[in-house]
Write a protein that holds these residues in place. Structure first.
Motif, mmCIF file in Angstrom:
data_model
loop_
_atom_site.group_PDB
_atom_site.id
_atom_site.type_symbol
_atom_site.label_atom_id
_atom_site.label_comp_id
_atom_site.label_asym_id
_atom_site.label_seq_id
_atom_site.Cartn_x
_atom_site.Cartn_y
_atom_site.Cartn_z
ATOM 1 N N ALA A 96 -21.278 83.576 -18.824
ATOM 2 C CA ALA A 96 -20.928 83.689 -17.405
ATOM 3 C C ALA A 96 -19.481 83.254 -17.169
ATOM 4 O O ALA A 96 -18.746 83.894 -16.398
ATOM 5 C CB ALA A 96 -21.884 82.859 -16.555
ATOM 6 N N LEU A 97 -19.067 82.190 -17.828
ATOM 7 C CA LEU A 97 -17.692 81.700 -17.683
ATOM 8 C C LEU A 97 -16.693 82.738 -18.195
ATOM 9 O O LEU A 97 -15.675 83.005 -17.544
ATOM 10 C CB LEU A 97 -17.550 80.381 -18.447
ATOM 11 N N ILE A 98 -16.994 83.333 -19.336
ATOM 12 C CA ILE A 98 -16.120 84.364 -19.903
ATOM 13 C C ILE A 98 -16.031 85.558 -18.947
ATOM 14 O O ILE A 98 -14.936 86.088 -18.708
ATOM 15 C CB ILE A 98 -16.628 84.814 -21.289
ATOM 16 N N ARG A 117 -14.571 75.097 -11.070
ATOM 17 C CA ARG A 117 -15.308 75.609 -12.236
ATOM 18 C C ARG A 117 -14.454 75.620 -13.500
ATOM 19 O O ARG A 117 -14.934 75.342 -14.589
ATOM 20 C CB ARG A 117 -15.774 77.032 -11.923
ATOM 21 N N PHE A 118 -13.171 75.947 -13.371
ATOM 22 C CA PHE A 118 -12.306 76.127 -14.527
ATOM 23 C C PHE A 118 -11.338 74.984 -14.777
ATOM 24 O O PHE A 118 -10.634 74.990 -15.783
ATOM 25 C CB PHE A 118 -11.523 77.444 -14.396
ATOM 26 N N GLY A 119 -11.278 74.009 -13.889
ATOM 27 C CA GLY A 119 -10.379 72.881 -14.098
ATOM 28 C C GLY A 119 -8.946 73.348 -14.298
ATOM 29 O O GLY A 119 -8.467 74.256 -13.619
ATOM 30 N N ASP A 120 -8.267 72.741 -15.271
ATOM 31 C CA ASP A 120 -6.876 73.099 -15.544
ATOM 32 C C ASP A 120 -6.713 74.546 -16.012
ATOM 33 O O ASP A 120 -5.633 75.114 -15.913
ATOM 34 C CB ASP A 120 -6.275 72.158 -16.593
ATOM 35 N N ALA A 144 -14.668 83.826 -28.471
ATOM 36 C CA ALA A 144 -15.911 83.121 -28.114
ATOM 37 C C ALA A 144 -17.014 84.125 -27.788
ATOM 38 O O ALA A 144 -18.162 83.965 -28.221
ATOM 39 C CB ALA A 144 -15.664 82.187 -26.934
ATOM 40 N N GLU A 145 -16.664 85.157 -27.057
ATOM 41 C CA GLU A 145 -17.634 86.200 -26.706
ATOM 42 C C GLU A 145 -18.165 86.902 -27.968
ATOM 43 O O GLU A 145 -19.368 87.155 -28.088
ATOM 44 C CB GLU A 145 -16.965 87.199 -25.779
#
Length: 153
Positions: A96-98, A117-120, A144-145
């Motif tokens: 989901a993040l990707i 959600r993504f910070g820096d 990563a995906e």
């Protein structure tokens, strides 16, 4: 350049000069991704907990522009923070993040990354305005995906 843009630029520079998560262990399953346009390369590994249900860390090695290196470092930092907060990512969480990251980077600036959600890593939102740089920022995330897709087979 606004103050926020300067801050974002500084985050990218800091992560490219002092990257997090660098260092692969022998025998780790890795994904090697290359951007043929500019020559960026990233080799990335997802490190799993003992049960294999959650991601404990993101490790990587690579060479390339400051955006590709910072993006890999920021992904590793996000993974580390998720573990520290007691909410280590499941494969679905990372997928989901990707997807959100990809959508924001392809938006040409219309959809910024959510800082909560993504910070820096939200610092990479500005990259979306430069189509040639989107692939640089996506390289670690694509690796990563790829690892997640291989794991689900």
């Amino acid at each position: 350049m606004s103050g926020l843009e300067q801050l974002y630029q500084q985050i990218i520079i800091d992560h490219s000069k002092h990257p997090h998560g660098v260092g692969l262990d022998a025998g780790e399953e890795t994904s090697h991704q290359r951007n043929p346009v500019c020559g960026d390369e990233i080799t990335l590994a997802l490190r799993w907990d003992a049960e294999g249900a959650h991601i404990d860390a993101v490790a990587w090695e690579g060479a390339g522009c400051s955006i590709s290196q910072a993006s890999a470092s920021l992904l590793a930092t996000l993974a580390e923070e998720s573990v520290e907060e007691g909410s280590a990512w499941t494969p679905d969480d990372l997928t989901a993040l990707i997807d959100e990251f990809r959508e924001a980077l392809r938006s040409r600036g219309a959809t910024p990354l959510d800082e909560e959600r993504f910070g820096d890593a939200a610092a990479l939102s500005g990259v979306s305005k430069y189509v040639a740089r989107v692939k640089c920022a996506m390289l670690a995330w694509v690796a990563a995906e790829d690892l997640l897709q291989r794991r689900s087979r």
